[in-house]
Design an enzyme around this catalytic site. Structure first.
Site, PDB file in Angstrom:
ATOM      1  N   GLY A   1     -46.567 -33.484 -52.141  1.00 51.28           N
ATOM      2  CA  GLY A   1     -47.029 -32.564 -51.124  1.00 51.28           C
ATOM      3  C   GLY A   1     -48.138 -31.480 -51.778  1.00 51.28           C
ATOM      4  O   GLY A   1     -48.540 -31.387 -52.738  1.00 51.28           O
TER       5      GLY A   1
ATOM      6  N   SER B   1     -40.487 -18.686 -48.578  1.00 53.93           N
ATOM      7  CA  SER B   1     -41.689 -18.041 -47.602  1.00 53.93           C
ATOM      8  C   SER B   1     -41.529 -16.748 -47.254  1.00 53.93           C
ATOM      9  O   SER B   1     -40.450 -16.085 -46.998  1.00 53.93           O
ATOM     10  CB  SER B   1     -41.764 -18.914 -46.385  1.00 53.93           C
ATOM     11  N   ALA B   2     -42.509 -16.208 -47.359  1.00 54.93           N
ATOM     12  CA  ALA B   2     -42.796 -14.709 -46.767  1.00 54.93           C
ATOM     13  C   ALA B   2     -42.350 -14.738 -45.259  1.00 54.93           C
ATOM     14  O   ALA B   2     -42.140 -13.465 -44.684  1.00 54.93           O
ATOM     15  CB  ALA B   2     -44.243 -14.249 -46.738  1.00 54.93           C
TER      16      ALA B   2
ATOM     17  N   ASN C   1     -44.298 -36.510 -45.620  1.00 57.35           N
ATOM     18  CA  ASN C   1     -45.789 -35.534 -45.094  1.00 57.35           C
ATOM     19  C   ASN C   1     -46.570 -35.694 -46.241  1.00 57.35           C
ATOM     20  O   ASN C   1     -47.170 -34.567 -46.484  1.00 57.35           O
ATOM     21  CB  ASN C   1     -45.180 -34.181 -44.992  1.00 57.35           C
TER      22      ASN C   1
ATOM     23  N   LYS D   1     -35.242 -21.668 -44.180  1.00 58.56           N
ATOM     24  CA  LYS D   1     -35.279 -21.004 -45.360  1.00 58.56           C
ATOM     25  C   LYS D   1     -34.623 -19.939 -45.612  1.00 58.56           C
ATOM     26  O   LYS D   1     -33.861 -19.771 -46.650  1.00 58.56           O
ATOM     27  CB  LYS D   1     -37.049 -20.451 -45.576  1.00 58.56           C
TER      28      LYS D   1
ATOM     29  N   TYR E   1     -37.824 -23.053 -38.547  1.00 56.52           N
ATOM     30  CA  TYR E   1     -38.243 -23.255 -39.698  1.00 56.52           C
ATOM     31  C   TYR E   1     -37.722 -22.274 -40.679  1.00 56.52           C
ATOM     32  O   TYR E   1     -37.241 -22.284 -41.752  1.00 56.52           O
ATOM     33  CB  TYR E   1     -40.112 -23.416 -39.708  1.00 56.52           C
TER      34      TYR E   1
ATOM     35  N   ASP F   1     -35.256 -39.549 -50.875  1.00 59.29           N
ATOM     36  CA  ASP F   1     -35.024 -38.473 -49.783  1.00 59.29           C
ATOM     37  C   ASP F   1     -33.934 -37.560 -50.441  1.00 59.29           C
ATOM     38  O   ASP F   1     -32.884 -37.929 -51.151  1.00 59.29           O
ATOM     39  CB  ASP F   1     -34.348 -39.033 -48.306  1.00 59.29           C
TER      40      ASP F   1
HETATM   41  P1  NAD Z   1     -45.886 -30.493 -47.812  1.00 59.49           P
HETATM   42  O1  NAD Z   1     -45.666 -30.984 -46.599  1.00 59.49           O
HETATM   43  O2  NAD Z   1     -47.499 -30.875 -48.206  1.00 59.49           O
HETATM   44  O3  NAD Z   1     -44.899 -30.745 -49.202  1.00 59.49           O
HETATM   45  C1  NAD Z   1     -43.692 -31.103 -49.101  1.00 59.49           C
HETATM   46  C2  NAD Z   1     -43.164 -32.609 -49.582  1.00 59.49           C
HETATM   47  O4  NAD Z   1     -41.848 -32.613 -49.228  1.00 59.49           O
HETATM   48  C3  NAD Z   1     -43.956 -33.593 -48.644  1.00 59.49           C
HETATM   49  O5  NAD Z   1     -44.748 -34.227 -49.870  1.00 59.49           O
HETATM   50  C4  NAD Z   1     -42.928 -34.253 -48.008  1.00 59.49           C
HETATM   51  O6  NAD Z   1     -43.187 -35.674 -47.891  1.00 59.49           O
HETATM   52  C5  NAD Z   1     -41.637 -33.771 -49.069  1.00 59.49           C
HETATM   53  N1  NAD Z   1     -40.490 -34.096 -48.164  1.00 59.49           N
HETATM   54  C6  NAD Z   1     -40.273 -33.329 -47.084  1.00 59.49           C
HETATM   55  N2  NAD Z   1     -38.760 -33.640 -46.729  1.00 59.49           N
HETATM   56  C7  NAD Z   1     -38.306 -34.539 -47.825  1.00 59.49           C
HETATM   57  C8  NAD Z   1     -37.056 -35.137 -48.035  1.00 59.49           C
HETATM   58  N3  NAD Z   1     -35.908 -34.813 -47.108  1.00 59.49           N
HETATM   59  N4  NAD Z   1     -36.807 -35.733 -49.050  1.00 59.49           N
HETATM   60  C9  NAD Z   1     -37.792 -35.927 -50.061  1.00 59.49           C
HETATM   61  N5  NAD Z   1     -39.037 -35.323 -50.077  1.00 59.49           N
HETATM   62  C10 NAD Z   1     -39.260 -34.590 -48.764  1.00 59.49           C
HETATM   63  O7  NAD Z   1     -45.949 -28.747 -47.959  1.00 59.49           O
HETATM   64  P2  NAD Z   1     -46.152 -27.732 -48.991  1.00 59.49           P
HETATM   65  O8  NAD Z   1     -47.109 -26.742 -48.141  1.00 59.49           O
HETATM   66  O9  NAD Z   1     -46.492 -28.289 -50.155  1.00 59.49           O
HETATM   67  O10 NAD Z   1     -44.973 -26.662 -48.950  1.00 59.49           O
HETATM   68  C11 NAD Z   1     -43.895 -26.975 -49.938  1.00 59.49           C
HETATM   69  C12 NAD Z   1     -42.837 -26.179 -49.717  1.00 59.49           C
HETATM   70  O11 NAD Z   1     -43.076 -24.903 -49.599  1.00 59.49           O
HETATM   71  C13 NAD Z   1     -42.009 -26.377 -48.443  1.00 59.49           C
HETATM   72  O12 NAD Z   1     -40.642 -26.320 -48.602  1.00 59.49           O
HETATM   73  C14 NAD Z   1     -42.516 -25.336 -47.582  1.00 59.49           C
HETATM   74  O13 NAD Z   1     -41.674 -25.127 -46.506  1.00 59.49           O
HETATM   75  C15 NAD Z   1     -42.606 -24.225 -48.534  1.00 59.49           C
HETATM   76  N6  NAD Z   1     -43.846 -23.259 -48.353  1.00 59.49           N
HETATM   77  C16 NAD Z   1     -45.107 -23.698 -47.644  1.00 59.49           C
HETATM   78  C17 NAD Z   1     -46.030 -22.698 -47.164  1.00 59.49           C
HETATM   79  C18 NAD Z   1     -47.262 -23.182 -46.828  1.00 59.49           C
HETATM   80  O14 NAD Z   1     -47.894 -22.559 -46.170  1.00 59.49           O
HETATM   81  N7  NAD Z   1     -47.845 -24.131 -47.282  1.00 59.49           N
HETATM   82  C19 NAD Z   1     -45.671 -21.263 -47.236  1.00 59.49           C
HETATM   83  C20 NAD Z   1     -44.409 -20.940 -47.794  1.00 59.49           C
HETATM   84  C21 NAD Z   1     -43.194 -21.834 -48.083  1.00 59.49           C
HETATM   85  C1  WQD Z   2     -52.897 -17.013 -40.301  1.00 57.93           C
HETATM   86  C2  WQD Z   2     -53.665 -16.221 -39.614  1.00 57.93           C
HETATM   87  C3  WQD Z   2     -53.258 -16.704 -36.962  1.00 57.93           C
HETATM   88  C4  WQD Z   2     -54.969 -20.647 -37.114  1.00 57.93           C
HETATM   89  C5  WQD Z   2     -47.632 -19.707 -41.621  1.00 57.93           C
HETATM   90  C6  WQD Z   2     -46.014 -19.992 -41.457  1.00 57.93           C
HETATM   91  C7  WQD Z   2     -45.443 -19.246 -42.467  1.00 57.93           C
HETATM   92  C8  WQD Z   2     -46.097 -20.020 -43.630  1.00 57.93           C
HETATM   93  C9  WQD Z   2     -47.463 -19.985 -43.832  1.00 57.93           C
HETATM   94  C10 WQD Z   2     -44.463 -21.751 -44.428  1.00 57.93           C
HETATM   95  C11 WQD Z   2     -52.680 -15.894 -38.266  1.00 57.93           C
HETATM   96  C12 WQD Z   2     -54.540 -17.030 -37.328  1.00 57.93           C
HETATM   97  C13 WQD Z   2     -54.371 -19.483 -37.426  1.00 57.93           C
HETATM   98  C14 WQD Z   2     -56.013 -20.691 -36.060  1.00 57.93           C
HETATM   99  C15 WQD Z   2     -56.064 -18.250 -36.075  1.00 57.93           C
HETATM  100  N1  WQD Z   2     -45.540 -21.352 -44.056  1.00 57.93           N
HETATM  101  N2  WQD Z   2     -55.130 -18.219 -36.847  1.00 57.93           N
HETATM  102  N3  WQD Z   2     -56.219 -19.587 -35.721  1.00 57.93           N
HETATM  103  O1  WQD Z   2     -48.952 -17.884 -39.401  1.00 57.93           O
HETATM  104  O2  WQD Z   2     -49.445 -16.353 -41.368  1.00 57.93           O
HETATM  105  O3  WQD Z   2     -48.171 -18.328 -41.613  1.00 57.93           O
HETATM  106  O4  WQD Z   2     -48.108 -20.493 -42.470  1.00 57.93           O
HETATM  107  O5  WQD Z   2     -43.578 -21.024 -44.898  1.00 57.93           O
HETATM  108  O6  WQD Z   2     -44.072 -19.775 -42.127  1.00 57.93           O
HETATM  109  O7  WQD Z   2     -45.675 -19.185 -40.158  1.00 57.93           O
HETATM  110  O8  WQD Z   2     -50.652 -18.568 -41.252  1.00 57.93           O
HETATM  111  O9  WQD Z   2     -52.410 -19.873 -41.515  1.00 57.93           O
HETATM  112  O10 WQD Z   2     -50.970 -20.242 -39.237  1.00 57.93           O
HETATM  113  O11 WQD Z   2     -52.291 -17.968 -39.603  1.00 57.93           O
HETATM  114  O12 WQD Z   2     -56.420 -17.510 -35.672  1.00 57.93           O
HETATM  115  O13 WQD Z   2     -56.400 -21.862 -35.808  1.00 57.93           O
HETATM  116  O14 WQD Z   2     -54.596 -16.917 -38.790  1.00 57.93           O
HETATM  117  O15 WQD Z   2     -52.917 -16.025 -35.863  1.00 57.93           O
HETATM  118  O16 WQD Z   2     -53.030 -14.347 -37.972  1.00 57.93           O
HETATM  119  P1  WQD Z   2     -49.147 -17.719 -40.765  1.00 57.93           P
HETATM  120  P2  WQD Z   2     -51.522 -19.391 -40.383  1.00 57.93           P
END
Ligand code: NAD
Ligand code: WQD
Length: 344
Positions: free
Chosen positions: A12, A126-127, A37, A154, A150, A60
């Site tokens: 990912g 995550s925050a 994904n 977490k 979601y 998985d």
């Molecule tokens: P992503 O979707 O790009 O990566 C997640 C990966 O996990 C993917 O490659 C998907 O195929 C794999 N996956 C999902 N379910 C699975 C399963 N059951 N078994 C094996 N593989 C599985 O997402 P990312 O942005 O790289 O996020 C990575 C992690 O960080 C996630 O747990 C996400 O919730 C967390 N996170 C992401 C963000 C963000 O904004 N990107 C913020 C905070 C936390």
């Molecule tokens: C950022 C700012 C929107 C899209 C999300 C998840 C959080 C974490 C990170 C995984 C906000 C604004 C956004 C758009 C906009 N993921 N916005 N137009 O909401 O802070 O966090 O991703 O853990 O759990 O909730 O991130 O990038 O969606 O938004 O104006 O088309 O941008 O309102 O203020 P967010 P975001």
């Protein structure tokens, strides 16, 4: 001591960047991902960037037998657990899918880790677990509460990890609470590749800049912030990747168990939506048309980290600026307008 790490979800967005950082830091990696994904093309490109094939297993985390085979074949120091589903809106529509994947999947992983006596885990939290914060910057002792499945998944995993640490003091469990990861590898070869119209701000801006989307909707300009738009702590994915290396290095240096140890990964700085759009437009030289629309349900005004704990404990701090985040997102998007579907 073995330096082999199992990276769940390593194909990912964040996982692929972390694989590079782990390799550069001298760790051996095995990637385990069901590609639900992500694309195997990400694995190909990471292999190319590090100059050697990555050991990749398509599987998985809910499949205990498949995990057992992996743990039987390798002696791991620990697991970095990225695998999870992350779309907030989809989680509201399909909560069972999220709890099954993110919570049940993690329980299965922990059970197999326990069977093989692998007790070091770095977990992608995550925050979002802080909900709408009472005070800023947010430190790790802030109250936790979530408003969507979601986030709840977490937070539930965090509670499970806390209970596990109490039940058996040999566990070392570090949830890293990411703020808003953006950017891409400086090569432009790997980056964030959303399946559909992006939900998150940076990929949406990038797709407007490259001409795939017409206009950015900015959700609300009446927040109590610098310019009325939402404020977030954007962090470059390369810095985030280094944070995982720092967490593993920390665990390797410990002579006694750390139990449950949550750590924020953020820059400590807030940037508004309009500030990010302006920076992106400047570094890319592209016009980013936008309009203000209603607030998005569930959004908060401001969110940024106290990054002190990561600095004092792990010796880690974010280095890359908002301009570098925009520059690298733009390079990835402009070199791969269709993400991993574009062969390079
Ligand atoms: P992503 O979707 O790009 O990566 C997640 C990966 O996990 C993917 O490659 C998907 O195929 C794999 N996956 C999902 N379910 C699975 C399963 N059951 N078994 C094996 N593989 C599985 O997402 P990312 O942005 O790289 O996020 C990575 C992690 O960080 C996630 O747990 C996400 O919730 C967390 N996170 C992401 C963000 C963000 O904004 N990107 C913020 C905070 C936390
Ligand atoms: C950022 C700012 C929107 C899209 C999300 C998840 C959080 C974490 C990170 C995984 C906000 C604004 C956004 C758009 C906009 N993921 N916005 N137009 O909401 O802070 O966090 O991703 O853990 O759990 O909730 O991130 O990038 O969606 O938004 O104006 O088309 O941008 O309102 O203020 P967010 P975001």
């Amino acid at each position: 001591m073995t330096k082999k790490i199992l990276v769940t979800g390593g194909a990912g967005y964040i996982g692929s960047h972390t694989c590079i950082a782990l390799h550069e830091a001298g760790y051996d990696i095995v990637v385990y991902d069901n590609l639900s994904n992500s694309s195997s093309e990400a694995i190909n490109r990471v292999s190319r960037l590090i100059g050697q094939p990555i050991e990749f297993i398509e599987g998985d985390i809910r499949d205990a037998e498949s995990l057992r085979q992996v743990f039987s074949a390798h002696k791991f120091f620990g697991v970095i657990h990225f695998a999870g589903l992350k779309a907030v809106g989809e989680s509201v529509a399909k909560p069972l899918k999220y709890y099954d994947n993110n919570v049940s999947g993690t329980i299965t992983l922990l059970e197999v880790m326990s069977e093989y006596d692998v007790k070091n885990l770095v977990f992608s939290s995550s925050a979002t677990v802080y909900g709408d914060p009472e005070t800023l910057p947010i430190d790790e002792s802030s109250k936790r509460s979530c408003t969507n499945p979601y986030g709840q998944s977490k937070l539930t995993v965090e509670h499970i990890l806390e209970d596990l640490a109490v039940s058996n003091t040999s566990w070392n469990l570090i949830p890293l609470r990411y703020f808003n990861p953006v950017g891409a590898h400086s090569s432009g070869q790997i980056g964030e590749d959303p399946n559909d119209i992006p939900n998150n701000l940076m990929p949406y801006i990038s797709q407007v800049a490259v001409g795939k989307l017409a206009k950015l909707n900015i959700f609300g300009n009446d927040y109590p912030t610098v310019d009325g738009t939402g404020v977030r702590d954007f962090i470059h994915v390369t810095d985030l990747a280094q944070g995982h290396v720092a967490a593993l290095n920390y665990l390797k240096d410990q002579s006694s168990s750390v139990g449950f140890l949550p750590i924020n990964l953020g820059t400590g700085k807030g940037t508004s939506v309009v500030e990010l759009v302006t920076a992106f437009s400047k570094v890319s030289g592209q016009d980013i048309p936008y309009q203000f629309t209603d607030r998005r349900a569930g959004d908060i005004a401001s969110c940024y980290a106290s990054a002190d704990k990561a600095k004092s404990l792990l010796g880690w701090q974010a280095k890359l600026s908002i301009n570098e985040m925009c520059q690298d997102s733009w390079r990835w998007q402009s070199m791969n307008p269709n993400g991993y579907k574009d062969k390079v």
